[in-house]
Scaffold this active site. Structure first.
Site, short mmCIF file in Angstrom:
data_model
loop_
_atom_site.label_atom_id
_atom_site.label_comp_id
_atom_site.label_asym_id
_atom_site.label_seq_id
_atom_site.Cartn_x
_atom_site.Cartn_y
_atom_site.Cartn_z
CG ASP A 188 -2.62 4.15 2.86
OD1 ASP A 188 -2.21 3.05 2.45
OD2 ASP A 188 -3.45 4.25 3.78
CG HIS A 246 -0.42 -0.01 2.54
ND1 HIS A 246 -0.17 1.14 3.24
CD2 HIS A 246 -0.04 -1.03 3.36
CE1 HIS A 246 0.31 0.84 4.44
NE2 HIS A 246 0.41 -0.47 4.54
CG ASP A 264 1.90 -3.74 5.24
OD1 ASP A 264 2.78 -2.96 5.60
OD2 ASP A 264 0.68 -3.53 5.41
CD GLU A 321 -3.02 -1.66 5.29
OE1 GLU A 321 -3.04 -2.73 5.91
OE2 GLU A 321 -2.53 -0.61 5.78
CD GLU A 322 -1.32 2.18 7.65
OE1 GLU A 322 -2.00 1.75 8.59
OE2 GLU A 322 -0.13 1.86 7.46
CG ASP A 357 2.83 0.37 7.74
OD1 ASP A 357 2.41 -0.09 6.67
OD2 ASP A 357 2.14 0.43 8.77
CG HIS A 370 0.84 3.05 12.29
ND1 HIS A 370 -0.42 2.56 12.50
CD2 HIS A 370 1.22 2.58 11.09
CE1 HIS A 370 -0.78 1.80 11.47
NE2 HIS A 370 0.22 1.80 10.60
ZN LIG Z 1 1.02 -1.45 6.35
#
Ligand SMILES: [Zn+2]
Length: 415
Positions: free
Chosen positions: A83, A81, A201, A178-179, A144, A384
């Site tokens: 994003d 992903h 991922d 995705e997030e 990520d 994150h």
């Molecule tokens: Zn991820």
């Protein structure tokens, strides 16, 4: 593998592009800036010779590497992903490479309060001598999942510059959002045309995740009886108090995310609203064993029954709906998907470690949409947040694993 990896150069470029998604936005993709990276990826894929590379209106990138073998090899997809999480700023990311890492604390220069301590990150302790990339202290890094994106792009680079390496058709998929849980909402499976897939991922080197939670959502409404409080004696039944009683019945030593780990499931209140007449609560229910979701719900409903029992004249409604299911139910029907990853990792000198995700992934939804889709490591860690980091050598090992993996699929295919 003697190969000049391009993965870290690509990674350092991709993370400087802000691709944060936005859970509050209804547009598709949720933020237009995600396409800034996707456009670049399409350009690079075309430059490497993938003629059919395209970015669609929903923000998905599709591309294929044609087979170079006569064997009937299943079509394999690799997916990441673009994003980054909305939990932490992704604007103006300044990646820093800490070469030949010496296992000391890493002070992030743009905010010296931000210190990545190996004491807090056991995996980082194992990275002595490797090259570690971090952000600079004011943003997340975005490993990520730009580590996954860069790994897949380097795989394309490797395969298009090494035609002697035999493989079936390989499909590339880069998703937005995705997030915020919308990563596969608009994916076109027909266009993708894959038999099996792997998301890139995952975290630690060697990890392979073929199991996720199974998930239900539960809503409970408590109904009281609202009367003017000045004239309420023996008549008022306050739904807020029923909800409070109910919450108080929940055990404090288990049955919750804050008291469980590994393979234990839980129930978790995520929202409450209401007044004297009616109070509503939302729960998420999680377990690896789908059968157990019903047991957790029955136990939860028992507490609701007990709570209303203490308020004669009150009642409750209890409704459950399916959210997602453990991908293992699908992946286990094709044991070769994991077996081949194990072989590919062994050839790359990596120890294969099966793991499970205490959450859902795009792969869990794709698996139930018809394409078994487990996850392979990228090296992304502490995601994150501002302490996110990734090892260049882990990313390279992931590329090497994928190069070996497409060959294993080709070798094992019927001629
Ligand atoms: Zn991820």
């Amino acid at each position: 593998m003697t190969y000049n990896f391009t993965v870290s150069d690509r990674f350092l470029k991709y993370v400087t592009i802000d691709t944060q998604s936005d859970p509050l936005s209804d547009s598709v993709p949720s933020t237009a800036r995600q396409k800034d990276l996707s456009r670049i990826l399409v350009g690079e894929l075309k430059e490497m010779g993938l003629q059919d590379a395209e970015l669609d209106e929903f923000g998905y990138v599709y591309a294929s590497i044609p087979a170079n073998t006569d064997k009937q090899v299943p079509v394999i997809c690799f997916c990441s992903h673009v994003d980054t999480s909305s939990d932490c700023s992704g604007t103006g990311v300044k990646p820093i490479v800490h070469q030949n890492y010496d296992c000391r604390d890493i002070v992030l220069p743009d905010d010296p309060q931000q210190v990545i301590r190996p004491g807090d990150h056991p995996y980082l302790k194992t990275k002595r001598g490797e090259d570690i990339i971090t952000a600079s202290g004011t943003t997340l890094l975005g490993a990520d999942d730009k580590a996954g994106v860069a790994i897949i792009m380097d795989l394309v680079h490797f395969l298009t510059t090494h035609p002697e390496v035999k493989h079936g058709t390989v499909k590339i998929l880069f998703t937005p959002d995705e997030e915020i849980g919308r990563g596969v909402d608009h994916v076109n499976l027909e266009k993708l045309g894959a038999d099996f897939g792997y998301t890139l991922d995952g975290g630690e080197r060697g990890s392979y995740t073929d199991e996720t939670f199974s998930a239900n959502g539960v809503t409970i409404h408590f109904y009281g009886n609202s009367i003017h409080p000045g004239y309420a004696r023996d008549k008022l039944i306050n739904a807020i108090k029923i909800a409070g009683t109910f919450l108080d019945l929940l055990p404090r030593d288990g049955f919750s995310p804050e008291t469980t780990e590994d393979r234990e499931g839980f129930v978790h209140p995520v929202h409450i609203e209401g007044g004297a007449e009616k109070a509503s609560l939302s729960f998420i229910i999680r377990d690896f064993d789908t059968q157990k979701l019903k047991l957790h719900e029955a136990r939860l409903e028992q507490f609701a029954k007990q709570a209303t029992g203490r308020y004669p004249g009150s009642r409750y409604e209890f409704a459950s709906r399916e959210q997602y299911r453990n991908m293992k139910e699908v992946v286990d029907q094709h044991p070769e998907i994991g077996d081949y990853v194990k072989i590919a990792m062994e050839r790359s000198g990596i120890e294969f470690k099966k793991s499970s995700a205490r959450g859902g992934t795009d792969g869990s939804r794709l698996s139930f949409m018809g394409i078994p889709f487990p996850d392979i490591f990228t090296g992304e860690m502490a995601f994150h947040g501002k302490h996110e980091y990734v090892s260049i050598q882990d990313m390279q090992k992931s590329v090497e694993t994928l190069v070996n993996l497409v060959q294993v699929w080709e070798e094992r295919a019927a001629s």
